[in-house]
Scaffold this motif. Structure first.
Motif, PDB file in Angstrom:
ATOM      1  N   ILE A 217       0.635  16.149 -19.071  1.00  0.00           N
ATOM      2  CA  ILE A 217       1.551  15.392 -18.219  1.00  0.00           C
ATOM      3  C   ILE A 217       0.759  14.772 -17.077  1.00  0.00           C
ATOM      4  O   ILE A 217      -0.092  15.434 -16.470  1.00  0.00           O
ATOM      5  CB  ILE A 217       2.657  16.293 -17.639  1.00  0.00           C
ATOM      6  CG1 ILE A 217       3.558  16.841 -18.745  1.00  0.00           C
ATOM      7  CG2 ILE A 217       3.504  15.535 -16.623  1.00  0.00           C
ATOM      8  CD1 ILE A 217       4.607  17.808 -18.244  1.00  0.00           C
ATOM      9  N   THR A 218       1.037  13.515 -16.773  1.00  0.00           N
ATOM     10  CA  THR A 218       0.509  12.859 -15.581  1.00  0.00           C
ATOM     11  C   THR A 218       1.683  12.344 -14.756  1.00  0.00           C
ATOM     12  O   THR A 218       2.558  11.644 -15.281  1.00  0.00           O
ATOM     13  CB  THR A 218      -0.414  11.681 -15.933  1.00  0.00           C
ATOM     14  OG1 THR A 218      -1.519  12.154 -16.707  1.00  0.00           O
ATOM     15  CG2 THR A 218      -0.952  11.024 -14.664  1.00  0.00           C
ATOM     16  N   LEU A 219       1.703  12.703 -13.477  1.00  0.00           N
ATOM     17  CA  LEU A 219       2.735  12.249 -12.550  1.00  0.00           C
ATOM     18  C   LEU A 219       2.034  11.584 -11.376  1.00  0.00           C
ATOM     19  O   LEU A 219       1.140  12.173 -10.771  1.00  0.00           O
ATOM     20  CB  LEU A 219       3.584  13.425 -12.070  1.00  0.00           C
ATOM     21  CG  LEU A 219       4.721  13.115 -11.095  1.00  0.00           C
ATOM     22  CD1 LEU A 219       5.766  12.229 -11.751  1.00  0.00           C
ATOM     23  CD2 LEU A 219       5.356  14.413 -10.601  1.00  0.00           C
ATOM     24  N   ALA A 220       2.417  10.340 -11.051  1.00  0.00           N
ATOM     25  CA  ALA A 220       1.729   9.590 -10.005  1.00  0.00           C
ATOM     26  C   ALA A 220       2.735   8.860  -9.128  1.00  0.00           C
ATOM     27  O   ALA A 220       3.789   8.420  -9.595  1.00  0.00           O
ATOM     28  CB  ALA A 220       0.758   8.590 -10.625  1.00  0.00           C
ATOM     29  N   ALA A 221       2.383   8.738  -7.838  1.00  0.00           N
ATOM     30  CA  ALA A 221       3.121   7.901  -6.890  1.00  0.00           C
ATOM     31  C   ALA A 221       2.116   6.968  -6.232  1.00  0.00           C
ATOM     32  O   ALA A 221       0.982   7.362  -5.941  1.00  0.00           O
ATOM     33  CB  ALA A 221       3.830   8.756  -5.850  1.00  0.00           C
ATOM     34  N   PHE A 222       2.532   5.719  -5.976  1.00  0.00           N
ATOM     35  CA  PHE A 222       1.564   4.735  -5.498  1.00  0.00           C
ATOM     36  C   PHE A 222       2.213   3.737  -4.552  1.00  0.00           C
ATOM     37  O   PHE A 222       3.430   3.528  -4.565  1.00  0.00           O
ATOM     38  CB  PHE A 222       0.947   3.978  -6.679  1.00  0.00           C
ATOM     39  CG  PHE A 222       1.944   3.164  -7.454  1.00  0.00           C
ATOM     40  CD1 PHE A 222       2.217   1.842  -7.107  1.00  0.00           C
ATOM     41  CD2 PHE A 222       2.642   3.712  -8.523  1.00  0.00           C
ATOM     42  CE1 PHE A 222       3.140   1.090  -7.803  1.00  0.00           C
ATOM     43  CE2 PHE A 222       3.579   2.971  -9.225  1.00  0.00           C
ATOM     44  CZ  PHE A 222       3.831   1.653  -8.864  1.00  0.00           C
ATOM     45  N   GLU A 223       1.369   3.102  -3.752  1.00  0.00           N
ATOM     46  CA  GLU A 223       1.719   1.919  -2.984  1.00  0.00           C
ATOM     47  C   GLU A 223       0.602   0.913  -3.182  1.00  0.00           C
ATOM     48  O   GLU A 223      -0.552   1.175  -2.840  1.00  0.00           O
ATOM     49  CB  GLU A 223       1.889   2.222  -1.501  1.00  0.00           C
ATOM     50  CG  GLU A 223       2.259   0.982  -0.693  1.00  0.00           C
ATOM     51  CD  GLU A 223       2.410   1.248   0.795  1.00  0.00           C
ATOM     52  OE1 GLU A 223       3.550   1.354   1.264  1.00  0.00           O
ATOM     53  OE2 GLU A 223       1.359   1.365   1.477  1.00  0.00           O
ATOM     54  N   LEU A 224       0.954  -0.243  -3.729  1.00  0.00           N
ATOM     55  CA  LEU A 224      -0.012  -1.266  -4.099  1.00  0.00           C
ATOM     56  C   LEU A 224       0.348  -2.561  -3.380  1.00  0.00           C
ATOM     57  O   LEU A 224       1.483  -3.044  -3.489  1.00  0.00           O
ATOM     58  CB  LEU A 224       0.000  -1.469  -5.618  1.00  0.00           C
ATOM     59  CG  LEU A 224      -0.806  -2.619  -6.220  1.00  0.00           C
ATOM     60  CD1 LEU A 224      -2.274  -2.526  -5.839  1.00  0.00           C
ATOM     61  CD2 LEU A 224      -0.644  -2.630  -7.737  1.00  0.00           C
ATOM     62  N   ILE A 225      -0.593  -3.120  -2.642  1.00  0.00           N
ATOM     63  CA  ILE A 225      -0.359  -4.332  -1.852  1.00  0.00           C
ATOM     64  C   ILE A 225      -1.267  -5.440  -2.362  1.00  0.00           C
ATOM     65  O   ILE A 225      -2.477  -5.251  -2.516  1.00  0.00           O
ATOM     66  CB  ILE A 225      -0.625  -4.084  -0.356  1.00  0.00           C
ATOM     67  CG1 ILE A 225       0.299  -2.981   0.172  1.00  0.00           C
ATOM     68  CG2 ILE A 225      -0.429  -5.366   0.443  1.00  0.00           C
ATOM     69  CD1 ILE A 225      -0.023  -2.546   1.589  1.00  0.00           C
ATOM     70  N   LYS A 226      -0.668  -6.602  -2.626  1.00  0.00           N
ATOM     71  CA  LYS A 226      -1.423  -7.774  -3.057  1.00  0.00           C
ATOM     72  C   LYS A 226      -1.183  -8.898  -2.063  1.00  0.00           C
ATOM     73  O   LYS A 226      -0.036  -9.234  -1.746  1.00  0.00           O
ATOM     74  CB  LYS A 226      -0.993  -8.211  -4.460  1.00  0.00           C
ATOM     75  CG  LYS A 226      -1.773  -9.409  -4.999  1.00  0.00           C
ATOM     76  CD  LYS A 226      -1.309  -9.770  -6.399  1.00  0.00           C
ATOM     77  CE  LYS A 226      -2.084 -10.957  -6.949  1.00  0.00           C
ATOM     78  NZ  LYS A 226      -1.646 -11.343  -8.307  1.00  0.00           N
ATOM     79  N   ASP A 227      -2.270  -9.507  -1.572  1.00  0.00           N
ATOM     80  CA  ASP A 227      -2.179 -10.528  -0.543  1.00  0.00           C
ATOM     81  C   ASP A 227      -2.600 -11.886  -1.102  1.00  0.00           C
ATOM     82  O   ASP A 227      -3.280 -11.969  -2.132  1.00  0.00           O
ATOM     83  CB  ASP A 227      -3.069 -10.156   0.647  1.00  0.00           C
ATOM     84  CG  ASP A 227      -2.662 -10.889   1.914  1.00  0.00           C
ATOM     85  OD1 ASP A 227      -1.642 -11.602   1.876  1.00  0.00           O
ATOM     86  OD2 ASP A 227      -3.372 -10.758   2.921  1.00  0.00           O
ATOM     87  N   ASN A 228      -2.198 -12.928  -0.383  1.00  0.00           N
ATOM     88  CA  ASN A 228      -2.554 -14.310  -0.719  1.00  0.00           C
ATOM     89  C   ASN A 228      -2.043 -14.728  -2.094  1.00  0.00           C
ATOM     90  O   ASN A 228      -2.726 -15.424  -2.854  1.00  0.00           O
ATOM     91  CB  ASN A 228      -4.073 -14.518  -0.649  1.00  0.00           C
ATOM     92  CG  ASN A 228      -4.621 -14.245   0.735  1.00  0.00           C
ATOM     93  OD1 ASN A 228      -4.005 -14.572   1.744  1.00  0.00           O
ATOM     94  ND2 ASN A 228      -5.778 -13.602   0.782  1.00  0.00           N
ATOM     95  N   LEU A 229      -0.815 -14.309  -2.423  1.00  0.00           N
ATOM     96  CA  LEU A 229      -0.204 -14.749  -3.663  1.00  0.00           C
ATOM     97  C   LEU A 229       0.127 -16.234  -3.578  1.00  0.00           C
ATOM     98  O   LEU A 229       0.503 -16.741  -2.521  1.00  0.00           O
ATOM     99  CB  LEU A 229       1.088 -13.983  -3.941  1.00  0.00           C
ATOM    100  CG  LEU A 229       0.954 -12.611  -4.598  1.00  0.00           C
ATOM    101  CD1 LEU A 229       0.552 -11.574  -3.564  1.00  0.00           C
ATOM    102  CD2 LEU A 229       2.261 -12.198  -5.261  1.00  0.00           C
TER     103      LEU A 229
END
Length: 721
Positions: free
Chosen positions: A540-552
């Protein structure tokens, strides 16, 4: 200088130091020693198909559904449970049980990965991972970037691996959601030939061959050839889909310390444009009472793609701790499309279409990476050090980007398939680009505290050059960036760990059609998670994330030929993946993702979700083998929550324009038996068993709405010789 002219220079530049090293390290010629060295040795025998789960190597065959190792996340042969990143693996057994035909079929098993309606008629693989687009420009073949205008073939794959989050540290300029790595089947020491015949709905016929063996008695020269031939009608009227794929390769164990593998993949596709374009809508959304077989295009619309990919990989071990490895890939592609652009329908079903396609696209791609890997210790800390360089060079000339022409009016309930006045007066403009990227990277994986604590640190520097011509406008961009990542994993028990990581990404150049330049796209991600091996074959893999992309950037809603800045977007979420065997006979692969991706710094879209990304998505597949009876059953579901279909500025009056949630039901029954001494498996698969009408995504407007495949029934016979 053309890319194919640069290839010999690349080969010579990188092989010269390698050859010098090998020659310097080989023992002098001695007849007695030579006689001894011809005896079979364990180190000369490559892995066989019948792999013990404990003997699994990164990139090799997986026993069952649960992979234990992967090199995609670190470029080293590292257990997945020891890496502070999220990497999910689709094994060959999963692909066979589900009769996977495309990357989209396979990645439906992975949390947070969704198909997307792409540009250019949707002719190529396109995905969203963790809320952001991943195109064929982010497609990797055995860890090296390549490109295709058509969906990739799966017959020659051992596994499909998905790395979540920015992958720029290992792979250069790439979209921040992640990357998909297609891992090839490799030659094995065991002699076998597998022949499969598949027959299915819409006159679907597909034949595959996988033959493998050794050309020498000591297994130092192995070969493998995969072939697939496909011919089918589409589920839409007057459509077709044809494909030929061949992938021969050889692997030579030149000495105990040196191995060389080389081969090629040739793929040709001839497909109706209507099968990938999707459908159109009106002000109420997709037109659901339109028969799914309706073809709104000209019956002769098509696209063709021919691709030849050649690779050479060599590995030299200096000793048991240090090795040098290189892979060189060269791709030569040609493509042509004669298609149509559809304009949205009105309330009465009236619509129009005009020309869209490209005249004679030619593309050449050369790419390489060379990695030095070493293991050593400093005090109580064990290190796995990776130092590498990579280079990617792409030249693409469309031969003429074509569109417009005299529009043909029609009605969706009685479309005209025969007339195409725009074929005679469409406009074709020059369009080409060159894309070059060179990078250097350094990574250290450190293990300490009796191998309970794992620390990963990496840094990379990229230098990229992008030149572009569209019509009379020529522009270019030179970008440089240094990015880094770090991660920590701690084992609470030998089979349960927690981890945290941070990674930065360096994305695409930002230049508009009128020559305006913006800062390059960048990204960063924070992730925490846990990895648990419930049993040696169930994880089992459990993950939480925050991903920010700039200059779209995006097309200006008021002038689609202009590019504008859209701002910054943030994706937050959680993911769960389960793979393996619950019992010796019961296998499972399951996933769930919660993804909240929206613009967080934008003058135009502040707070809006990004279109085509479901907040909730999941999948479940089970298979059960009934002991020695030979029978097996499988089944599962794929769920996608409702999705925004277009941004507010495209049509403010209709916002929010939503796509409905859907659930697909899939099933399988199989029977293993023997004819004479040859193992045979008969199998029946049904995908979308309830014949659900669904729309996976849009291209951000009424004009391009992806149309899901209706129920497909497929029977297959697989014979092993």
């Amino acid at each position: 200088m053309k890319t194919h002219q640069k290839l010999p220079i690349l080969l010579a530049a990188f092989l010269l130091p390698y050859c010098s090293t090998v020659l310097a390290q080989e023992e002098p010629a001695d007849s007695g020693k030579k006689a001894e060295s011809t005896q079979p040795k364990k180190t000369n025998v490559l892995k066989t198909v019948k792999v013990d789960a404990d003997a699994e190597v990164a990139g090799g065959p997986v026993v069952g559904y649960h992979a234990k190792k992967s090199a995609t996340g670190t470029k080293t042969d590292t257990p997945l449970k020891d890496t502070p990143v999220s990497v999910q693996v689709i094994s060959r057994e999963v692909m066979d049980d589900q009769q996977v035909l495309t990357l989209a079929d396979a990645t439906a098993n992975v949390s947070g990965v969704y198909t997307r309606q792409g540009p250019d008629g949707g002719t190529s693989d396109m995905f969203n991972i963790r809320g952001f687009t991943v195109s064929t420009a982010s497609s990797y073949w055995d860890g090296v970037k390549d490109f295709s205008r058509a969906p990739k073939e799966t017959a020659g794959l051992e596994r499909i691996e998905v790395l979540k989050g920015p992958a720029a540290i290992m792979y250069g300029r790439i979209e921040p959601g992640g990357m998909i790595n297609r891992v090839s089947k490799r030659p094995q020491a065991e002699e076998f030939t597998k022949v499969q015949q598949q027959v299915g709905s819409d006159n679907y016929f597909r034949t595959t061959i996988d033959t493998n063996g050794s050309a020498t008695s000591d297994n130092t020269l192995l070969y493998r050839v995969n072939v697939a031939v496909e011919d089918a009608d589409g589920f839409k009227d007057d459509t077709h889909n044809k494909r030929t794929f061949i992938a021969p390769q050889i692997e030579w164990q030149a000495s105990e310390k040196t191995s060389v593998r080389t081969g090629l993949e040739y793929q040709t596709n001839d497909r109706s444009w209507a099968l990938t374009y999707g459908t159109i809508g009106n002000s109420n959304g997709p037109i659901k009472d339109l028969p799914i077989s309706t073809n709104l295009h000209d019956k002769d619309d098509y696209y063709e793609d021919d691709s030849l990919s050649v690779f050479l990989t060599w590995t030299h071990a200096f000793d048991e701790n240090w090795q040098l490895q290189q892979r060189i890939t060269y791709v030569d592609r040609s493509s042509k499309a004669e298609g149509t652009w559809l304009y949205r329908a009105d309330a009465s079903g009236n619509y129009s279409r005009d020309y869209w396609g490209w005249d004679d696209e030619q593309a050449e791609i050369a790419s390489t990476n060379i990695d030095l890997t070493g293991k050593f210790a400093t005090g109580f800390i064990k290190h796995t050090l990776l130092a590498g360089v990579d280079y990617f060079d792409e030249d693409n000339d469309s031969g003429g980007w074509a569109g417009d022409g005299t529009a043909l009016p029609g009605n969706i309930y009685n479309p005209n398939h025969d007339d195409a006045p725009y074929d005679k007066d469409y406009v074709s403009v020059p369009y080409w680009y060159t894309n070059k990227n060179a990078g250097f990277y350094l990574q250290d994986q450190m293990t300490m505290l009796d191998e309970r604590l794992h620390v990963l640190v990496g840094v990379r520097h990229d230098s990229a050059k992008y030149d572009y011509l569209y019509d009379a406008t020529q522009m270019g961009s030179d970008d440089k960036a240094t990015t880094w990542r770090g991660g920590v994993l701690y084992k609470l028990t030998p089979d349960a760990s927690i981890y945290a990581s941070y990674v930065e990404g360096f994305g695409a150049s930002n230049i508009s059609a009128n020559g305006e330049k913006f800062d390059p796209q960048t990204s960063n991600q924070y992730e925490i998670g846990t990895k648990i091996e419930i049993t040696p074959s169930l994880g089992i893999t459990l993950a939480a994330f925050e991903l920010i992309k700039d200059n779209l950037t995006m097309a200006d809603p008021n002038d689609p030929k202009r590019t504008i800045l859209a701002g910054e977007a943030t994706s937050k979420g959680g993911e769960l993946d389960v793979t393996g065997q619950i019992t010796d006979n019961w296998s499972v692969i399951a996933s769930y993702a919660y993804t909240d991706v929206r613009y967080t710094k934008s003058d135009r879209f502040q707070g809006q979700p990004i279109h085509s990304i479901p907040r909730h998505g999941g999948s479940l597949w089970n298979s059960y083998r009934f002991g020695e009876s030979g029978w097996s059953l499988g089944g599962g579901v794929v769920y996608r929550g409702e999705r925004l279909a277009m941004q507010r500025q495209t049509n403010p009056a209709l916002y929010p324009y939503m796509l409905d949630a859907y659930t697909l039901v899939n099933a399988m029954v199989g029977y293993d038996f023997q004819i004479s001494k040859y193992p045979v498996k008969a199998q029946l698969n049904v995908s979308n068993a309830t014949d659900k009408r669904y729309y996976p995504s849009t291209y951000g407007s009424f004009d391009r709405i992806a149309l899901g495949t209706p129920r497909m029934i497929m029977g297959s016979i697989n014979v092993n010789f």
